[in-house]
Design an enzyme around this catalytic site. Sequence first.
Site, mmCIF file in Angstrom:
data_model
loop_
_atom_site.group_PDB
_atom_site.id
_atom_site.type_symbol
_atom_site.label_atom_id
_atom_site.label_comp_id
_atom_site.label_asym_id
_atom_site.label_seq_id
_atom_site.Cartn_x
_atom_site.Cartn_y
_atom_site.Cartn_z
ATOM 1 N N CYS A 38 47.947 41.615 -85.430
ATOM 2 C CA CYS A 38 47.450 42.984 -85.305
ATOM 3 C C CYS A 38 46.092 43.087 -85.997
ATOM 4 O O CYS A 38 45.803 42.356 -86.945
ATOM 5 C CB CYS A 38 48.450 43.920 -85.971
ATOM 6 S SG CYS A 38 47.943 45.627 -86.051
ATOM 7 N N SER A 40 45.289 45.228 -87.970
ATOM 8 C CA SER A 40 45.545 45.568 -89.374
ATOM 9 C C SER A 40 45.683 44.310 -90.222
ATOM 10 O O SER A 40 45.238 44.268 -91.368
ATOM 11 C CB SER A 40 46.820 46.405 -89.486
ATOM 12 O OG SER A 40 46.742 47.513 -88.640
ATOM 13 N N HIS A 43 42.266 43.268 -90.983
ATOM 14 C CA HIS A 43 41.634 44.068 -92.034
ATOM 15 C C HIS A 43 41.897 43.452 -93.404
ATOM 16 O O HIS A 43 41.022 43.410 -94.262
ATOM 17 C CB HIS A 43 42.178 45.501 -92.031
ATOM 18 C CG HIS A 43 41.576 46.376 -90.970
ATOM 19 N ND1 HIS A 43 40.262 46.284 -90.567
ATOM 20 C CD2 HIS A 43 42.109 47.383 -90.237
ATOM 21 C CE1 HIS A 43 40.028 47.184 -89.635
ATOM 22 N NE2 HIS A 43 41.127 47.863 -89.416
ATOM 23 N N HIS A 59 53.287 41.645 -89.264
ATOM 24 C CA HIS A 59 54.191 42.806 -89.288
ATOM 25 C C HIS A 59 54.594 43.275 -87.899
ATOM 26 O O HIS A 59 55.377 44.203 -87.775
ATOM 27 C CB HIS A 59 53.516 43.964 -90.024
ATOM 28 C CG HIS A 59 52.255 44.422 -89.370
ATOM 29 N ND1 HIS A 59 51.051 43.783 -89.550
ATOM 30 C CD2 HIS A 59 52.018 45.429 -88.504
ATOM 31 C CE1 HIS A 59 50.121 44.393 -88.843
ATOM 32 N NE2 HIS A 59 50.683 45.378 -88.183
ATOM 33 N N CYS A 163 54.562 47.345 -83.709
ATOM 34 C CA CYS A 163 53.392 48.037 -84.262
ATOM 35 C C CYS A 163 52.558 48.679 -83.164
ATOM 36 O O CYS A 163 52.473 49.884 -83.080
ATOM 37 C CB CYS A 163 52.520 47.096 -85.100
ATOM 38 S SG CYS A 163 51.087 47.967 -85.762
HETATM 39 ZN ZN LIG Z 1 49.839 46.567 -86.817
#
Ligand SMILES: [Zn+2]
Length: 360
Positions: A38, A40, A43, A59, A163
């Site tokens: 993802c 994220s 990041h 995740h 997600c």
């Molecule tokens: Zn995610």
Amino acid sequence: MKAAVLHEVNKPLVIEDVSLPKPGPREVLIRTAVAGLCHSDLHFMEGLYPHPLPAVLGHESAGVVEQVGSDVTYVKPGDHVVTCLSVFCGTCDNCTTGRPVLCTDTSVKMLPGASNRLSWARSEKLNQFLNLSSFAEQMLVHENAIVKIRKDMPLELAALIGCGVVTGYGAVVNTAKVAPGESVVVIGCGGVGMAAINGAQIAGAGRIIAVDTNPAKLQLATKLGATDIVDPRNGDVVQQVRDLTNGGVHHSFEVLGRKETAEQAFAMLAPGGTATIVGMIPFGQKIELHGFDFLRETKDPGFVDGLQPFPRRHAAAHRVLHARQAASRGLDFGEAETAGDQRGLCRHEGRQDGTQHHRV
Ligand SMILES: [Zn+2]
Ligand SMILES: [Zn+2]
């Protein structure tokens, strides 16, 4: 078991031998089948968000239950599950008033650095990420961090629900509560944005405007429910949306996590409209809004994620899995070290047969 460990930001993940204890009373041990990469995760890999290191990220995942703790009745070994990054306790004030995504029980929803589930030969603490850590062959999670699924659901698609799908769909349906006939703009047509577009269509939105600079993504967005497309390279994106909608939209969704587009999301609202910021704006980055606009009852609910835990028997989520069409290619587990460059899928042992995946 093997896991892909992030030792330092902006450095490749390293495959390491790590271990997990037997499940505690309410814990579940899962054999990871598929884990999406993802944005994220990126990041954190790029240091835009802080997290204690070293850590095992990941995740957005699905797998098969291997062992359950003594008090677990929801699943049994062999069950297929999707992981959920917004684990909840079910008994705190937020959980019992219908907002489990804001669960405040830190014994279940452990803060970064608090979990002691992962261990390895070194003395250094190895950190679990979002109480999941799916860039590993196994995960040890609380039973409220999983959702049981049918065994005929392909796990490589099910992982997306963990997600990307539920974030986009949840932002539209749970957070913004888009009503039939309302107008919607989605800024950013990656996996989450596509799920938001599809969610808006399911919610019955009248006008669904997709914004992206990638023509292929815009075309795909029209197949998923977008009625109009806007390419910011053709001029001021706020003006383009205003022209299409006679002055602004009821709902805007920013899915990129950028200051500029977050401000645009607010600027393109009709009086009384609501902007929902789904993207993860870099930690510490502020966005600026024109105070006058609040006199027109426009709203920005702040960082409102779509990470509502999806109801355990919620069937609608599978309808947004057209995200499969946004497929790129899968990666073998051994390719995880270069995952940040390829932005593909970290595919774990035992699932070498598929080809897809999406991502931002
Ligand atoms: Zn995610
Ligand atoms: Zn709670």
